[in-house]
Design an enzyme around this catalytic site. Structure first.
Site, PDB file in Angstrom:
ATOM      1  N   GLU A 170       0.798  -1.223   0.000  1.00  0.00           N
ATOM      2  CA  GLU A 170       0.000   0.000   0.000  1.00  0.00           C
ATOM      3  C   GLU A 170       0.833   1.278   0.000  1.00  0.00           C
ATOM      4  O   GLU A 170       0.787   2.057   0.955  1.00  0.00           O
ATOM      5  CB  GLU A 170      -0.934   0.028   1.216  1.00  0.00           C
ATOM      6  CG  GLU A 170      -1.880  -1.142   1.282  1.00  0.00           C
ATOM      7  CD  GLU A 170      -2.985  -0.929   2.306  1.00  0.00           C
ATOM      8  OE1 GLU A 170      -3.008   0.122   2.966  1.00  0.00           O
ATOM      9  OE2 GLU A 170      -3.833  -1.826   2.431  1.00  0.00           O
ATOM     10  N   GLU A 377      -4.860  -8.638   1.567  1.00  0.00           N
ATOM     11  CA  GLU A 377      -5.477  -8.253   2.839  1.00  0.00           C
ATOM     12  C   GLU A 377      -6.970  -8.045   2.628  1.00  0.00           C
ATOM     13  O   GLU A 377      -7.382  -7.399   1.670  1.00  0.00           O
ATOM     14  CB  GLU A 377      -4.923  -6.933   3.405  1.00  0.00           C
ATOM     15  CG  GLU A 377      -3.550  -7.035   3.994  1.00  0.00           C
ATOM     16  CD  GLU A 377      -3.033  -5.696   4.534  1.00  0.00           C
ATOM     17  OE1 GLU A 377      -3.852  -4.855   4.967  1.00  0.00           O
ATOM     18  OE2 GLU A 377      -1.810  -5.501   4.503  1.00  0.00           O
TER      19      GLU A 377
HETATM   20  C1  GBH Z   1      -4.199  -1.800   5.716  1.00  0.00           C
HETATM   21  O1  GBH Z   1      -4.349  -0.468   5.338  1.00  0.00           O
HETATM   22  C2  GBH Z   1      -2.771  -2.003   6.159  1.00  0.00           C
HETATM   23  O2  GBH Z   1      -1.980  -2.561   5.128  1.00  0.00           O
HETATM   24  C3  GBH Z   1      -2.610  -2.788   7.427  1.00  0.00           C
HETATM   25  O3  GBH Z   1      -1.305  -2.655   7.921  1.00  0.00           O
HETATM   26  C4  GBH Z   1      -3.648  -2.332   8.406  1.00  0.00           C
HETATM   27  O4  GBH Z   1      -3.467  -2.880   9.681  1.00  0.00           O
HETATM   28  C5  GBH Z   1      -4.993  -2.711   7.852  1.00  0.00           C
HETATM   29  O5  GBH Z   1      -5.186  -2.142   6.587  1.00  0.00           O
HETATM   30  C6  GBH Z   1      -6.162  -2.288   8.712  1.00  0.00           C
HETATM   31  O6  GBH Z   1      -6.217  -0.901   8.826  1.00  0.00           O
HETATM   32  O7  GBH Z   1     -10.223   7.507   6.280  1.00  0.00           O
HETATM   33  O8  GBH Z   1     -12.437   6.670   5.788  1.00  0.00           O
HETATM   34  O9  GBH Z   1     -11.055   7.529   4.004  1.00  0.00           O
HETATM   35  C7  GBH Z   1      -5.619   0.101   5.421  1.00  0.00           C
HETATM   36  C8  GBH Z   1      -6.084   0.713   4.124  1.00  0.00           C
HETATM   37  C9  GBH Z   1      -6.913   2.660   3.081  1.00  0.00           C
HETATM   38  C10 GBH Z   1      -8.114   1.720   4.868  1.00  0.00           C
HETATM   39  C11 GBH Z   1      -7.569   3.972   3.328  1.00  0.00           C
HETATM   40  C12 GBH Z   1      -8.725   3.065   5.193  1.00  0.00           C
HETATM   41  C13 GBH Z   1      -9.255   5.218   4.292  1.00  0.00           C
HETATM   42  C14 GBH Z   1     -10.497   5.255   5.089  1.00  0.00           C
HETATM   43  N1  GBH Z   1      -6.797   1.927   4.337  1.00  0.00           N
HETATM   44  N2  GBH Z   1      -8.848   3.859   4.005  1.00  0.00           N
HETATM   45  S1  GBH Z   1     -11.097   6.873   5.279  1.00  0.00           S
END
Ligand code: GBH
Length: 473
Positions: A170, A377
């Site tokens: 990511e 994931e």
């Molecule tokens: C992943 O990223 C990670 O790779 C991992 O390490 C982590 O523990 C897991 O997810 C759980 O969080 O603020 O409402 O716009 C998370 C990917 C992308 C999820 C952006 C939240 C934005 C939400 N994220 N998204 S918002």
């Protein structure tokens, strides 16, 4: 018991059932055996950055409990374990590699192989050495070359036993959230630094893939978090443009340099005020445009987006701390994400399994050059408790898992080339700016005693994987 799937459905043969973690989230031992601060160690010590002042210092002590954790993986019937290597353990600062740090991963890989579990290695899951941040971090182009040195050190130590190599997890988060939004380490709130990080991580990916390929590494790829950008009001041109912008910045600016060798034209236009083009040197896109063997897809939720301010009284969404952060919609800072009022997880993220099906199918249709996909994931956070019977009855996570696996199966029926599914996460862990407050594991961890308890979702995962293997053609 199998999932309730169409009678004639079988998972593709060799479909990988796995679970994932990341170094900073599970290892602990943050200052042992020569490891120095990563940006997350440093960032978490500054009050206000992480909920409850939590830090990755001890995490879930995986560094010391690794053999037991691998036994847990066998209990869950995992084919593969996706983990990341901590750069700050391997090359904590300028100078020689840290043997003791590399040895941990060497022991881990041996332990996995002994138990018949395929190691799925990620080189960068957000934990830059603090020493590298102090020379500019990912905003500095030179960091891409340092990443290459680190990659070589890891490949020299593990290349004889590890076949699956992922450069970045990511990059969107570790560039834009870390350098422009400021909610993640290093906590900078500089839009142009976010874009510089984006480009320099791309460059680092390309340099590493080139080098690993030349060294004969087996399967090479990258993991992106991809989303469906949904216009809040599909009849409103402002919202349609907002969705177009979010899709450009979050999906296409990451996919297209790798798959097509070019940044999307509309993305370049959206960020032109930040002089993005000056960051891209001649030859960079050729370096980035390397063939890859797989694309890792992380998906948690879709993003409902609008070009209008949130209506008065609309909740702003959950934030880990009350620290002011900046927009990470660089070049489109006015975008908002109003709620669609769907059911939500404990993260406040909407639940919409069909979004995963849609995304997987659409990727194959839009990119003929797409390599095989792995869900690297997918998962959900809930307020888990240990019941009086000593078990963790996480019914919501079981439902989330089943519904999303059905969505993956449906995508496969519709033509998506998906070869595996990794649950996030193997066990509860340090959830970045949320600290230990949010639990994503299919295994529960008692943070006082470090005791592990397989949750009902972990048992369900094992059952589904076993049933899928029996039925595989
Ligand atoms: C992943 O990223 C990670 O790779 C991992 O390490 C982590 O523990 C897991 O997810 C759980 O969080 O603020 O409402 O716009 C998370 C990917 C992308 C999820 C952006 C939240 C934005 C939400 N994220 N998204 S918002």
């Amino acid at each position: 018991m199998a999932l309730d799937l169409p009678d004639d459905f079988t998972w593709p043969s060799g479909f990988l059932w796995g679970a994932a973690t990341a170094a900073a989230q599970v290892e602990g031992a943050a200052h042992e055996d020569g490891k120095l601060d990563s940006i997350w160690d440093h960032f978490a010590r500054i009050p206000g950055n992480v909920a409850h002042g939590d830090t990755p210092e001890k995490a879930v002590d995986h560094y010391h409990r690794m053999p037991q954790d691998v036994r847990l993986m066998t209990e869950l019937g995992l084919d593969s374990y996706r983990f990341s290597v901590s750069w700050a353990r391997v090359k904590p600062a300028d100078g020689p590699v840290n043997r003791a740090g590399l040895d941990f991963y060497s022991r881990l890989v041996d332990e996995l192989l002994e138990h018949g579990i395929l190691p799925w290695l990620t080189l960068y899951h957000w934990d830059l050495p603090q020493a590298v941040e102090e020379t500019g971090g990912w905003a500095n182009r030179d960091t891409a070359h340092r990443f290459l040195d680190y990659t070589i050190a890891v490949h020299e130590a593990l290349g004889d036993r590890v076949d699956h190599w992922t450069t970045f997890n990511e990059p969107l988060c570790s560039s834009l959230i870390g350098y422009a939004g400021g909610e993640h380490a290093p906590g900078r709130q500089e839009p142009r630094a976010g874009l510089a990080a984006l480009h320099h991580q791309h460059l680092a990916h390309g340099l590493a893939v080139q080098e690993l390929r030349a060294r004969g590494a087996g399967q090479l790829g990258i993991t992106l978090n991809l989303t469906n950008a949904v216009p809040n009001d599909p009849s409103d041109p402002v919202d349609l443009d907002a969705a177009r912008r979010l899709d450009a910045l979050w999906n296409r600016a990451y996919l297209e340099p790798i798959l097509l060798g070019a940044y999307p034209a509309d993305f370049l236009e959206d960020v032109s005020a930040h002089r993005f083009d000056e960051l891209v040197h001649d030859g960079d896109l050729q370096t980035i445009h390397q063939p890859i063997d797989f694309l890792g897809v992380n998906h948690y939720h879709d993003d409902n987006v609008s070009g209008h301010p949130l209506p008065a009284g609309h909740p702003r969404g959950l934030a880990p701390t009350d620290k002011p952060t900046s927009s990470w919609f660089v070049g489109s800072e006015f975008l908002t994400t109003p709620s669609r009022h769907l059911p939500q997880t404990a993260m406040g993220w909407e639940i919409n399994p069909d979004g995963l099906r849609h995304l997987l199918v659409r990727l194959g249709r839009e990119y003929p050059q797409l390599p095989p996909l792995y869900i690297t994931e997918n998962g959900s956070a809930w307020d888990d408790v240990v019941a009086p019977d000593g078990a963790v009855h996480d019914v919501e996570r079981v439902a989330f898992l089943e519904d999303h696996l059905r969505a993956v199966a449906q995508a496969i029926v519709e033509g998506a080339d998906v070869r595996g599914y990794f649950a996030w996460s193997l066990m509860d862990n340090f959830e970045w700016a949320w600290g230990y407050e949010k639990r994503f594991g299919v295994v529960y961890v008692d943070y006082e005693t470090q005791e592990r308890i397989v949750k009902d979702s972990g048992r369900r995962f094992a059952e589904v994987a076993a049933a899928a293997r029996t039925l595989a053609p």
